[in-house]
Design a protein around this motif. Structure first.
Motif: not given
Ligand code: SAM
Length: 284
Positions: A206, A213-215, A249, A251, A263, A266-267, A270
């Motif tokens: 990260t 994009d992490y998604r 992620i 912002q 962070a 969140v990661a 996902e």
């Protein structure tokens, strides 16, 4: 042994004096040097002690406040500790306060043996998710991350470089018991990079400059090691270059970055989205 201290039925030792050497030794566990020497650490609270015993951790000493005498749950834990060969101490509230360095101390605490996993033992299989933390400094962050790793069903944590101690009182408190459920390994950067070559796991870093994009990543494929950077400096080049991808992620506001534990959370959510049951379906 000072006045007021005696043994009850040869199993529970009563202590009221702050100068008792056993009390001094437990208090010293606040210092990393002493924790390392003793290969021990302290966990506060009845729930944590029960969690630890249930998960097979070795208890050396159980301490409980005098007011708990007759409390069935505490007596049961005391019996388990005696059966496990631990020393069991019934102490005054003053002694408990001194041990925990708190005005309103927990009424039960345990001294446990530390337990570490080695890199060699970590062989990530398909579907496994591990978290590697580069030089994590803040005990609250580390404790929160261990708790989150536990919550999402990730496999464990690798501490890379010079990091805060997972067995410090602050970290253990912040884990809310997950310190007993999550395997932890520690390694220097070189050993970590050497281990990286021995596994097929994808290393996902990260980074505030990450281009992905992490998604958008498919985390369900194979094994993954999520690599998180240090609170102040972020990921150093040596670790960032070793990653298969650097995710970011997004912002929107003025904040430079997210807090490390946030962070990581969140990661992780996902990354484990495919594996976690939908709310309402946990029991199915
Ligand atoms: N000043 C540091 C930097 O330049 O990287 C900030 C580090 S940040 C507080 C700690 C770690 O959290 C980062 O190294 C990264 O691993 C992760 N992190 C925080 N915000 C992130 C974001 N928006 N995208 C990806 N990773 C993030």
């Amino acid at each position: 042994m000072s006045t007021g201290e005696n043994r009850r039925v040869g199993q529970v030792k009563e202590i009221t004096s702050l100068t008792n050497p056993i009390v001094k030794d437990i208090r010293a566990l606040a210092m990393k040097k002493f924790r390392d020497q003793q290969n021990a650490f302290m966990a506060e609270g009845l729930k944590l002690v029960i969690d630890a015993l249930d998960l097979g951790w070795t208890i050396r000493t159980l301490v409980f406040g005098k007011s708990q005498r007759g409390n069935q749950a505490v007596e049961k834990v005391a019996a388990r500790a005696v059966a496990a060969g631990a020393l069991v101490l019934e102490v005054s509230e003053k002694v408990l306060g001194a041990i925990t360095r708190r005005d309103n101390p927990q009424m039960v605490l345990g001294v446990f043996e530390q337990r570490w996993t080695t890199l060699k033992q970590i062989r990530p299989a398909d579907g496994d998710l591990w978290v590697a933390l580069d030089r994590v400094r803040d005990p609250g962050n580390l404790g929160t991350i261990l708790r989150t790793v536990d919550a999402v069903g990730a496999k464990g944590v690798i501490l890379v470089g010079d990091t805060t101690d997972p067995f410090s009182v602050e970290t253990v408190r912040a884990t809310m018991g997950s310190v007993f459920a999550v395997p932890v390994a520690k390694a220097g950067v070189d050993a970590f990079l050497a281990w990286r070559k021995t596994t097929d796991a994808r290393f996902i870093g990260t980074h505030l400059k990450g281009s992905v994009d992490y998604r958008t990543v498919d985390y369900a494929r194979g094994a993954v090691v999520l690599v998180m950077g240090n609170e102040q400096q972020g990921l150093p080049d040596a670790l960032a270059d070793a990653c298969d991808a650097l995710i970011r992620i997004p912002q929107a506001g003025r904040a430079d970055s997210l807090n490390l534990a946030v962070a990581t959370g969140v990661a992780l959510y996902e990354m484990r989205r495919h594996a976690l049951p939908s709310v309402g379906r946990e029991e199915q």
